[in-house]
Write a protein that holds these residues in place. Structure first.
Motif, short mmCIF file in Angstrom:
data_model
loop_
_atom_site.label_atom_id
_atom_site.label_comp_id
_atom_site.label_asym_id
_atom_site.label_seq_id
_atom_site.Cartn_x
_atom_site.Cartn_y
_atom_site.Cartn_z
N LEU A 251 -20.34 14.56 -36.01
CA LEU A 251 -21.06 13.56 -35.21
C LEU A 251 -22.35 13.12 -35.89
O LEU A 251 -23.16 12.41 -35.30
N GLY A 252 -22.54 13.53 -37.14
CA GLY A 252 -23.73 13.16 -37.91
C GLY A 252 -23.44 12.05 -38.90
O GLY A 252 -22.45 11.33 -38.79
N LEU A 253 -24.31 11.94 -39.88
CA LEU A 253 -24.20 10.83 -40.85
C LEU A 253 -22.88 10.85 -41.61
O LEU A 253 -22.26 9.79 -41.80
N THR A 254 -22.43 12.02 -42.05
CA THR A 254 -21.19 12.06 -42.83
C THR A 254 -19.98 11.68 -41.98
O THR A 254 -19.11 10.94 -42.43
N GLY A 255 -19.92 12.17 -40.76
CA GLY A 255 -18.82 11.83 -39.88
C GLY A 255 -18.82 10.37 -39.48
O GLY A 255 -17.77 9.71 -39.47
N LEU A 256 -20.00 9.85 -39.17
CA LEU A 256 -20.09 8.44 -38.79
C LEU A 256 -19.73 7.53 -39.96
O LEU A 256 -19.11 6.48 -39.77
N THR A 257 -20.09 7.93 -41.17
CA THR A 257 -19.72 7.15 -42.35
C THR A 257 -18.20 7.09 -42.49
O THR A 257 -17.63 6.02 -42.74
N GLY A 258 -17.53 8.23 -42.32
CA GLY A 258 -16.07 8.27 -42.39
C GLY A 258 -15.42 7.44 -41.29
O GLY A 258 -14.45 6.72 -41.52
N TYR A 259 -15.98 7.53 -40.09
CA TYR A 259 -15.44 6.79 -38.95
C TYR A 259 -15.56 5.28 -39.16
O TYR A 259 -14.58 4.54 -39.08
N PHE A 260 -16.78 4.81 -39.45
CA PHE A 260 -16.99 3.37 -39.57
C PHE A 260 -16.40 2.80 -40.86
O PHE A 260 -16.17 1.59 -40.95
N GLY A 261 -16.15 3.66 -41.83
CA GLY A 261 -15.48 3.19 -43.05
C GLY A 261 -14.02 2.85 -42.82
O GLY A 261 -13.42 2.09 -43.58
N ILE A 262 -13.43 3.41 -41.77
CA ILE A 262 -12.00 3.19 -41.47
C ILE A 262 -11.81 2.34 -40.22
O ILE A 262 -11.07 1.35 -40.24
N TYR A 263 -12.48 2.71 -39.14
CA TYR A 263 -12.26 2.04 -37.85
C TYR A 263 -12.59 0.55 -37.96
O TYR A 263 -13.64 0.16 -38.44
N GLY A 264 -11.67 -0.26 -37.52
CA GLY A 264 -11.85 -1.71 -37.57
C GLY A 264 -11.49 -2.32 -38.92
O GLY A 264 -11.48 -3.54 -39.06
N GLN A 265 -11.18 -1.48 -39.89
CA GLN A 265 -10.83 -1.97 -41.23
C GLN A 265 -9.32 -1.92 -41.49
O GLN A 265 -8.86 -2.55 -42.44
N VAL A 266 -8.60 -1.14 -40.69
CA VAL A 266 -7.17 -0.94 -40.92
C VAL A 266 -6.41 -1.16 -39.61
O VAL A 266 -7.00 -1.19 -38.53
N LYS A 267 -5.08 -1.27 -39.75
CA LYS A 267 -4.24 -1.38 -38.55
C LYS A 267 -3.07 -0.40 -38.68
O LYS A 267 -2.76 0.08 -39.78
N ALA B 118 -11.91 11.78 -52.39
CA ALA B 118 -12.71 12.91 -51.89
C ALA B 118 -12.30 13.26 -50.45
O ALA B 118 -13.14 13.48 -49.59
N ALA B 119 -11.00 13.32 -50.23
CA ALA B 119 -10.46 13.54 -48.89
C ALA B 119 -10.79 14.92 -48.33
O ALA B 119 -10.68 15.13 -47.13
N SER B 120 -11.18 15.84 -49.18
CA SER B 120 -11.52 17.18 -48.68
C SER B 120 -13.01 17.32 -48.44
O SER B 120 -13.48 18.37 -48.00
N GLY B 121 -13.78 16.27 -48.69
CA GLY B 121 -15.22 16.31 -48.47
C GLY B 121 -15.57 16.01 -47.02
O GLY B 121 -14.72 15.64 -46.21
N ALA B 122 -16.84 16.14 -46.70
CA ALA B 122 -17.31 15.98 -45.32
C ALA B 122 -16.99 14.60 -44.76
O ALA B 122 -16.55 14.47 -43.63
N THR B 123 -17.21 13.56 -45.53
CA THR B 123 -16.94 12.20 -45.07
C THR B 123 -15.44 11.91 -45.15
O THR B 123 -14.86 11.34 -44.21
N GLY B 124 -14.81 12.30 -46.24
CA GLY B 124 -13.40 12.03 -46.44
C GLY B 124 -12.51 12.65 -45.39
O GLY B 124 -11.54 12.03 -44.94
N LEU B 125 -12.82 13.87 -44.96
CA LEU B 125 -11.95 14.51 -43.98
C LEU B 125 -11.98 13.78 -42.64
O LEU B 125 -10.97 13.70 -41.95
N VAL B 126 -13.12 13.20 -42.29
CA VAL B 126 -13.18 12.40 -41.06
C VAL B 126 -12.41 11.10 -41.25
O VAL B 126 -11.65 10.68 -40.37
N ALA B 127 -12.57 10.44 -42.40
CA ALA B 127 -11.85 9.20 -42.68
C ALA B 127 -10.34 9.42 -42.58
O ALA B 127 -9.62 8.60 -42.01
N VAL B 128 -9.85 10.54 -43.13
CA VAL B 128 -8.42 10.86 -43.07
C VAL B 128 -7.97 10.99 -41.62
O VAL B 128 -6.95 10.41 -41.22
N GLN B 129 -8.72 11.73 -40.81
CA GLN B 129 -8.30 11.96 -39.42
C GLN B 129 -8.35 10.68 -38.60
O GLN B 129 -7.48 10.44 -37.76
#
Length: 190
Positions: free
Chosen positions: A138-154, A163-174
């Motif tokens: 719920l911090g900067l890394t998670g929000l970066t992963g979330y907003f990097g994906i949400y609204g960008q894909v369908k 870097a899918a195993s990193g802090a930001t990447g793992l949120v983006a994957v999920q």
């Protein structure tokens, strides 16, 4: 509670490679100093440090660089080391914070930091989630992963996350998986 002093990590010298975290050596990257805390000025908050987010970007802050204006925050020898942290308000002259509040924002690597109220991101609401969640998912890394994906894909898109195993990447994957995407994650090792 009256707090008179705090231990503070200062940058002793910039590094060209990995930091030397051993204290007291001639080439130590940091030095630990105990110093007296000054009285709070208007709109300042005394925060007891609880947790810090130790992010890869911080290495860039303390590296020797041949470039001066690369748009990256720099910490120079003699300055306190800082980062994004989570703490508890001990004393405050700012109307929006009171003793006992749990807050996050820019804190020094110190037992206690005196910060301007504007350097704090805000209060952490009471929750059943662990406090550290506000520095990760719920911090900067998670929000970066979330907003990097949400609204960008369908649904049905194929998403590649480096870097899918990193802090930001793992949120983006999920997030991508939850949106019905096929996800390809890239990591630096098996």
């Amino acid at each position: 509670m009256t707090v008179k002093e705090s231990r503070v990590f200062y940058l002793n010298q910039q590094t060209e490679g990995l930091p030397n975290v051993e204290l007291g050596e001639p080439n130590s990257t940091f030095r630990l100093v105990t110093e007296e805390l000054q009285p709070l000025k208007e709109n300042e908050v005394l925060v007891k440090s609880l947790y810090f987010s130790n992010d890869p970007l911080q290495l860039g802050w303390i590296r020797k660089a041949s470039y001066e204006n690369a748009g990256i925050r720099r910490i120079f020898p003699g300055e306190p080391m800082g980062g994004f942290g989570l703490g508890q308000v001990i004393e405050s002259t700012a109307d929006q914070y009171k003793p006992g509040d749990i807050v996050n924002g820019a804190l020094n690597w110190a037992d206690y930091s005196i910060v301007k109220a504007g350097a704090l991101t805000g209060k952490i609401p009471d929750s059943s989630l662990p406090l550290t969640t506000s520095l990760s998912t719920l911090g900067l890394t998670g929000l970066t992963g979330y907003f990097g994906i949400y609204g960008q894909v369908k649904e049905g898109d194929t998403v590649i996350v480096s870097a899918a195993s990193g802090a930001t990447g793992l949120v983006a994957v999920q997030v991508a998986k939850a949106l019905g995407c096929r996800v390809v994650g890239i990591t630096g090792s098996d």
